[in-house]
Write a protein that holds these residues in place. Structure first.
Motif, PDB file in Angstrom:
ATOM      1  N   ILE A  72      -3.594   5.416  -1.759  1.00 39.01           N
ATOM      2  CA  ILE A  72      -4.515   4.893  -2.787  1.00 39.01           C
ATOM      3  C   ILE A  72      -3.819   4.695  -4.141  1.00 39.01           C
ATOM      4  CG2 ILE A  72      -6.495   5.985  -1.680  1.00 39.01           C
ATOM      5  CD1 ILE A  72      -6.598   7.904  -4.099  1.00 39.01           C
ATOM      6  N   THR A  73      -2.547   5.098  -4.237  1.00 39.96           N
ATOM      7  CA  THR A  73      -1.789   4.860  -5.474  1.00 39.96           C
ATOM      8  C   THR A  73      -0.538   4.057  -5.129  1.00 39.96           C
ATOM      9  OG1 THR A  73      -0.694   7.017  -5.178  1.00 39.96           O
ATOM     10  CG2 THR A  73      -2.590   6.918  -6.655  1.00 39.96           C
ATOM     11  N   PRO A  74      -0.688   2.742  -4.879  1.00 34.55           N
ATOM     12  CA  PRO A  74       0.443   1.903  -4.496  1.00 34.55           C
ATOM     13  C   PRO A  74       1.423   1.719  -5.642  1.00 34.55           C
ATOM     14  CG  PRO A  74      -1.457   0.544  -4.963  1.00 34.55           C
ATOM     15  CD  PRO A  74      -1.917   1.971  -5.040  1.00 34.55           C
ATOM     16  N   PRO A  75       2.648   1.272  -5.332  1.00 33.14           N
ATOM     17  CA  PRO A  75       3.626   1.002  -6.392  1.00 33.14           C
ATOM     18  C   PRO A  75       3.096  -0.001  -7.412  1.00 33.14           C
ATOM     19  CG  PRO A  75       4.649   0.921  -4.208  1.00 33.14           C
ATOM     20  CD  PRO A  75       3.179   1.024  -3.985  1.00 33.14           C
ATOM     21  N   ASP A  76       3.624   0.068  -8.637  1.00 26.44           N
ATOM     22  CA  ASP A  76       3.164  -0.823  -9.717  1.00 26.44           C
ATOM     23  C   ASP A  76       3.242  -2.289  -9.334  1.00 26.44           C
ATOM     24  OD1 ASP A  76       2.678   1.390 -11.232  1.00 26.44           O
ATOM     25  OD2 ASP A  76       4.613   1.337 -12.261  1.00 26.44           O
TER      26      ASP A  76
END
Length: 325
Positions: A61-65
């Motif tokens: 749920i926290t993909p790369p920028d």
């Protein structure tokens, strides 16, 4: 491209073998010291499943920028919905199999407290894990931006479980009430939440620092109580050991040429299938007076059946079998 965590796939496979060993003692009880050591080690297996499942979800749920602004990237809420949906399908598919195969055993499920059993307790073998995982991940998700609150809830729920299990007054009353009205706390979300919170911590950059803090806090509370009530310290050691293994697996990605997809799918299938062989197969004694024959049979048949299901699911007519894992 989605990141692969090969070491986690290996860990989950061996953890599934450990779960089999929880339900079928692999070593003769005559070897007491060895049995005690194995019993402590296999108690790591379910917590590791919780940590790895949580770690993979919160990493997802926290993909790369670089991916944050892409139009087709799902929101965190959509990913939680997909996660709950996927686990729920697993739960009810295996429940359906249990009802078909053992209708008499399942007859007492369906009464007024059936929803409570599904959400907080256990119905069929392994069901509690899925319910506890969904509840714990959901709690961690909704409190993920209120880190201190999530930390506090996770520690308190774990301490209530440990202190209650160790027979400490007041906590013991809570522990017994939960067991009498729902199910054992050991088979429900109060035990699972700290492990899920640990997976959440490890998915961030400061995970190592946070898990060390949890270990120190547990030691500060439980080690002195161990002098009075006993057995408290084992729950500190368990947390430290399990977390150390999880950290290594999250940070080191195995590069060996292994069938990682097969290991990943088989770990889920063995986790569920072995219960049926545990019920069906009789005790067979010990090989060389040492290793349980039943353990070897249950493990071998579970892996064989898993491999058959995975291969059958590759065909067009049997694609529905993928819902088993």
């Amino acid at each position: 491209m989605k990141q692969q965590y090969n070491t986690i796939d290996i860990l989950k496979f061996f953890a599934s073998i450990g779960v089999v060993a929880i339900h079928v003692a692999p070593i003769s009880e005559e070897h007491k010291i060895l049995c005690g050591g194995i019993s402590f080690l296999i108690s790591f297996c379910v917590p590791l499943f919780f940590i790895m499942s949580s770690f993979l979800f919160f990493r997802n749920i926290t993909p790369p920028d670089s991916q944050c602004c892409l139009p087709n990237v799902k929101t965190p809420e959509e990913k939680l919905y997909h996660f709950v949906q996927r686990i729920s399908i697993l739960y009810f598919v295996w429940m359906g199999i249990q009802i078909v195969l053992t209708p008499v055993r399942c007859a007492d499920w369906f009464n007024w407290n059936f929803p409570l059993k599904v959400i907080f307790g256990t119905t069929f073998g392994g069901s509690w894990f899925y319910a506890a995982l969904v509840i714990s991940v959901s709690i961690a998700f909704f409190f993920r931006k209120k880190h201190k609150a999530l930390f506090t809830i996770s520690i308190i729920s774990y301490l209530i479980f440990v202190l209650g299990k160790c027979g400490i007054p007041l906590f013991c009353n809570i522990y017994d009430w939960y067991g009498e009205n729902l199910t054992s706390m050991f088979l429900s979300w109060p035990y699972a939440l700290l492990w899920v919170f640990t997976g959440f911590c490890l998915s961030s950059q400061h995970g190592l620092k946070e898990t060390v803090g949890i270990s120190l806090l547990l030691a500060l509370i439980l080690v002195p109580l161990n002098l009075i009530y006993g057995n408290c310290i084992s729950w500190v050691l368990r947390y430290v050991c399990v977390t150390a293994i999880a950290i290594l697996c999250c940070r080191y990605n195995c590069s060996l040429n292994l069938p990682y997809k097969w290991l990943r799918k088989t770990s889920t299938l063995v986790f569920m299938i072995h219960f049926y062989f545990v019920y069906l197969l009789p005790e067979q004694g010990f090989l060389f007076g040492f290793i349980s024959v039943k353990f070897l049979e249950v493990l071998s048949l579970s892996i064989l059946m898993s491999s058959v299901i995975i291969e059958m699911a590759k065909t067009n007519k049997m694609k529905f079998l993928k819902y088993l894992y």
